[in-house]
Write a protein that holds these residues in place. Structure first.
Motif, PDB file in Angstrom:
ATOM      1  N   GLN A 152       1.647   4.216  -1.574  1.00 16.52           N
ATOM      2  CA  GLN A 152       1.954   4.406  -2.982  1.00 16.52           C
ATOM      3  C   GLN A 152       0.973   3.634  -3.860  1.00 16.52           C
ATOM      4  O   GLN A 152       0.824   2.421  -3.736  1.00 16.52           O
ATOM      5  CB  GLN A 152       3.379   3.932  -3.276  1.00 16.52           C
ATOM      6  N   GLN A 153       0.315   4.343  -4.749  1.00 18.04           N
ATOM      7  CA  GLN A 153      -0.665   3.720  -5.637  1.00 18.04           C
ATOM      8  C   GLN A 153      -0.024   2.642  -6.504  1.00 18.04           C
ATOM      9  O   GLN A 153      -0.645   1.617  -6.805  1.00 18.04           O
ATOM     10  CB  GLN A 153      -1.318   4.789  -6.521  1.00 18.04           C
ATOM     11  N   ALA A 204      -7.488  -1.247  -1.487  1.00 19.22           N
ATOM     12  CA  ALA A 204      -7.983   0.124  -1.392  1.00 19.22           C
ATOM     13  C   ALA A 204      -9.486   0.154  -1.610  1.00 19.22           C
ATOM     14  O   ALA A 204     -10.011  -0.537  -2.492  1.00 19.22           O
ATOM     15  CB  ALA A 204      -7.278   1.006  -2.418  1.00 19.22           C
ATOM     16  N   GLU A 241      -1.440  -1.127  -7.060  1.00 20.34           N
ATOM     17  CA  GLU A 241      -1.800  -1.614  -8.396  1.00 20.34           C
ATOM     18  C   GLU A 241      -1.019  -2.872  -8.751  1.00 20.34           C
ATOM     19  O   GLU A 241      -1.579  -3.821  -9.312  1.00 20.34           O
ATOM     20  CB  GLU A 241      -1.542  -0.520  -9.424  1.00 20.34           C
TER      21      GLU A 241
END
Length: 206
Positions: free
Chosen positions: A60-61, A92, A65
Motif C-alpha cells: 500500500q502506497q 520504494a 508514504e
C-alpha cells in the motif's frame, strides 16, 4: 587499528502494526533516553517504523508514504542530538520495495543499507513484498528530500570507529555481509532483526 571507546545500544520500542505515527514517537523516546545515557549509536529492530508484520499492507502506497513522513519527523525532532540512530524502514525504488536500515544523525540521512538475503520459508514471506539488494543496481536513493548513498556494503565512519550494517537473515547466509564488511574495515557490525507472530514462539524466544 582504532581502539577508541564507543557506547552503543539496542532498542526494543513498543510497536503497533502499520501505525507509523505511534511507532515513530516510541522510537524518539528511546533515542532521547539513549542520548541522555551517553550512547553514541543506537540500533532499532528491522522495519520498526511500520512494524515487521504488515504483510500485504507493504504493497500500500499510503503505508510507505506515512513511513517516510514519520522518518522525517524523527529526523527533525532529533536533529539537535549527536547520537546516531539506525532505523528499519521499507523504501520504494523504481518499482521495487527494499527492506532497509536507515542511518540518521543531526537532521541528516547518512546512508541506506538494503537487506540482501530474504527469508521465504515457514512463517516468513519476505520475497512476496521485498527485492534483494543483490538485484539493485542503483547506489543512491532519494529519501526525506535528500539523495543519499544506498548499498549493502556501506561503511559509516565516526571519529573513533567504523561500522557496517546487515539485516536479520543476512547473518545466516554462508558468507554473510558482515564478513565482507569486517574485511573492508568495519569494527562494529549492527544487525537489525525482527520476527513475526507465531503461536508459541515467544516461549522459545525467551
Amino acid at each position: 587499528m582504532n581502539y577508541g571507546y564507543v557506547r552503543v545500544a539496542a532498542a526494543v520500542p513498543r510497536v503497533k502494526v502499520a501505525d507509523c505515527k505511534f511507532n515513530a514517537r516510541e522510537i524518539e523516546k528511546e533515542i532521547i533516553i539513549a542520548e541522555g545515557k551517553g550512547v553514541q549509536i543506537i540500533a532499532f529492530p528491522e522495519l520498526c517504523i511500520t512494524g515487521y508484520t504488515c504483510g500485504d499492507l507493504f504493497a500500500q502506497q499510503l503505508l510507505l508514504e506515512e513511513a517516510e513522513m514519520e522518518l522525517m519527523q524523527i529526523i527533525n525532532n532529533t536533529r539537535q542530538l549527536d547520537i546516531i540512530a539506525i532505523l528499519g524502514l521499507p523504501v520504494a525504488l523504481n518499482g521495487m520495495l527494499l527492506n532497509t536500515a536507515v542511518v540518521i544523525q543531526k537532521g541528516k540521512v547518512l546512508g541506506v543499507v538494503p537487506k540482501t538475503y530474504l527469508p521465504n520459508y515457514k512463517e516468513f514471506y519476505e520475497k512476496r513484498w521485498f527485492t534483494s539488494a543483490a538485484c539493485v543496481t542503483e547506489t543512491s536513493v532519494r529519501l526525506c528530500g535528500q539523495v543519499v548513498p544506498m548499498r549493502a556494503d556501506l561503511l559509516f565512519e565516526m571519529a573513533n570507529t567504523t561500522f557496517g550494517i546487515e539485516i536479520c537473515e543476512d547473518l545466516w547466509a554462508p558468507i554473510p555481509p558482515s564478513s565482507s564488511l569486517a574485511m573492508q574495515g568495519a569494527e562494529i557490525v549492527f544487525n537489525l532483526s525482527a520476527d513475526n507472530e507465531c503461536i508459541g514462539k515467544h516461549n522459545y524466544l525467551c
